[in-house]
Scaffold this active site. Structure first.
Site, PDB file in Angstrom:
ATOM      1  N   GLN A 197      11.177 -42.914   7.737  1.00 40.65           N
ATOM      2  CA  GLN A 197      12.052 -44.055   8.020  1.00 40.65           C
ATOM      3  C   GLN A 197      11.183 -45.160   8.625  1.00 40.65           C
ATOM      4  O   GLN A 197      10.850 -45.125   9.808  1.00 40.65           O
ATOM      5  CB  GLN A 197      13.167 -43.641   8.959  1.00 40.65           C
ATOM      6  CG  GLN A 197      13.969 -42.435   8.456  1.00 40.65           C
ATOM      7  CD  GLN A 197      14.821 -42.743   7.241  1.00 40.65           C
ATOM      8  OE1 GLN A 197      15.883 -43.352   7.349  1.00 40.65           O
ATOM      9  NE2 GLN A 197      14.375 -42.320   6.066  1.00 40.65           N
ATOM     10  N   ALA A 238      24.271 -45.052  11.536  1.00 39.92           N
ATOM     11  CA  ALA A 238      23.219 -44.528  10.671  1.00 39.92           C
ATOM     12  C   ALA A 238      22.269 -45.625  10.199  1.00 39.92           C
ATOM     13  O   ALA A 238      22.437 -46.802  10.507  1.00 39.92           O
ATOM     14  CB  ALA A 238      23.842 -43.801   9.481  1.00 39.92           C
ATOM     15  N   HIS A 239      21.271 -45.204   9.415  1.00 43.89           N
ATOM     16  CA  HIS A 239      20.214 -46.132   9.011  1.00 43.89           C
ATOM     17  C   HIS A 239      20.730 -47.248   8.105  1.00 43.89           C
ATOM     18  O   HIS A 239      21.633 -47.068   7.308  1.00 43.89           O
ATOM     19  CB  HIS A 239      19.042 -45.393   8.347  1.00 43.89           C
ATOM     20  CG  HIS A 239      19.400 -44.597   7.127  1.00 43.89           C
ATOM     21  ND1 HIS A 239      18.515 -43.736   6.534  1.00 43.89           N
ATOM     22  CD2 HIS A 239      20.526 -44.508   6.394  1.00 43.89           C
ATOM     23  CE1 HIS A 239      19.078 -43.169   5.485  1.00 43.89           C
ATOM     24  NE2 HIS A 239      20.294 -43.639   5.379  1.00 43.89           N
ATOM     25  N   ASN A 240      20.147 -48.413   8.321  1.00 46.35           N
ATOM     26  CA  ASN A 240      20.405 -49.606   7.505  1.00 46.35           C
ATOM     27  C   ASN A 240      21.807 -50.192   7.680  1.00 46.35           C
ATOM     28  O   ASN A 240      22.207 -51.078   6.918  1.00 46.35           O
ATOM     29  CB  ASN A 240      20.156 -49.338   6.019  1.00 46.35           C
ATOM     30  CG  ASN A 240      18.728 -48.940   5.743  1.00 46.35           C
ATOM     31  OD1 ASN A 240      18.448 -47.767   5.506  1.00 46.35           O
ATOM     32  ND2 ASN A 240      17.811 -49.883   5.804  1.00 46.35           N
TER      33      ASN A 240
END
EC number: 2.3.1.191
Length: 349
Positions: A197, A238-240
């Site tokens: 990531q 969460a990511h993004n």
């Protein structure tokens, strides 16, 4: 402990004073439990019954409720907002740290602004930039190249990973983790392959992050939280994910990867928002809702099941399992009725 006269508070709030301006106020309290020297508020008329018995020195109140107030009053357009401002003025919450503790580990390449305070056993990694007036509590970890904006307050045992950027005047509560890896894996014939990531987390100014909340770093791009967002305890982002300015998220809500949430949204507790959704500005989502498709129109959305008695719930659950059978029977009945009904035509009477 801070204290203000009613005259001073009236000036600070642009309020209309009814009562002795020399009275000193040193604390806030509820209508029911306030005593002399304390200030309270009435923002909802259903609590007017408590107003008659209040022992507060002064009540923040609207003009419409003034006639019912038996004590001194500060008349304001929005008593709850005024109460928040007074609570800030009288706040006696201790600092997260008061000096740079001798046990703090600070890398030589880290940059510290003026009046920075760092608690015992905190770690400030290489290349980190800490703004003026920042307070970092005991046991915190600030990763390589992380940036903490001026005036931010970080309570003990917070982990801020590498290259995370936190804005000015933010508050981060204990146990929060900003910038841990997002849940990025590829499946190769049953084996999970980790995807590094490489993005980060960027958080705007004047945000508050609750205890044990986790905000994952982006996979390739960044996870972005706008200005003046408030995020409650035990929230997972969460990511993004992208969250617009002035949005509020209540506790235990989960937001899956790559979702975009607009400005001025209010999301209730224990909601679940699927990944790759888009939620427009000004949306309100009530608690325990599950969002499985994008929301493109401002409004209030709900899907949680309200509590019922156990007997009602068991009956409804049993009927729900029969829903498809009932639907098929309804279709058959509709078809039978249609077959028995004469078709309308030019000779129909």
């Amino acid at each position: 402990m801070p204290a203000f006269s009613l005259h001073e508070l009236a000036q600070l709030l642009s309020a209309e004073l009814h009562g002795d301006g020399a009275e000193i106020i040193s604390a806030v309290a509820t209508l029911e439990n306030a005593v002399r020297g304390q200030i309270t508020f009435l923002s909802n008329s259903k609590y007017r019954k408590y107003l008659q018995q209040t022992q507060a020195s002064v009540v923040l109140i609207s003009a419409a409720e003034l006639e019912y107030c038996p004590v001194a009053a500060l008349v304001v357009p929005d008593p709850y907002v005024a109460f928040a401002k007074v609570a800030q003025l009288l706040d006696n919450t201790p600092r997260a740290a008061t000096a740079i503790a001798p046990t703090a580990q600070i890398d030589a390449s880290a940059q510290l602004g003026a009046d920075v305070a760092i608690g015992h056993h905190a770690v400030i990694s290489a290349g980190a930039v800490i703004g003026d007036g920042v307070q970092i509590g005991a046991g915190c970890f600030i990763g390589e190249g992380a940036v903490i904006g001026a005036g931010s307050k970080i309570w003990p045992n917070v982990s801020i990973y590498h290259r995370v950027r936190l804005g000015a005047d933010c508050i981060v509560h204990s146990g929060a983790v900003l910038g841990a890896d997002g849940f990025g894996f590829a499946n190769q014939r049953g084996n999970w392959l980790k995807i590094p990531q490489v993005g980060t987390v960027i958080i705007g100014d004047r945000c508050e992050i609750g205890a044990s909340t986790t905000i994952d770093r982006g996979a390739l791009e960044d996870t972005v939280i706008g200005t003046n967002c408030i995020i409650d305890n035990q929230v997972q982002i969460a990511h993004n994910v992208q969250i617009g300015d002035h949005t509020a998220i209540a506790g235990c809500t989960v937001v899956a990867g790559s979702t975009k949430i607009g400005k001025y949204c209010i999301i209730g507790g224990a909601c679940a928002i699927n990944g790759h959704m888009e939620i427009c500005d000004g949306v309100q989502i009530t608690g325990m809702s599950m969002i499985i498709k994008s929301i493109t129109e401002k409004g209030i959305y709900s899907s949680g099941m309200p509590a019922a008695t156990n007997l009602e719930w068991r009956k409804n659950s049993a009927r729900y399992r029969q829903l498809d059978q009932m639907y098929q029977r309804l279709r058959e009945l509709e078809q039978q009725v249609a077959a028995l009904t004469p078709s309308a035509g030019p000779n129909a009477s």
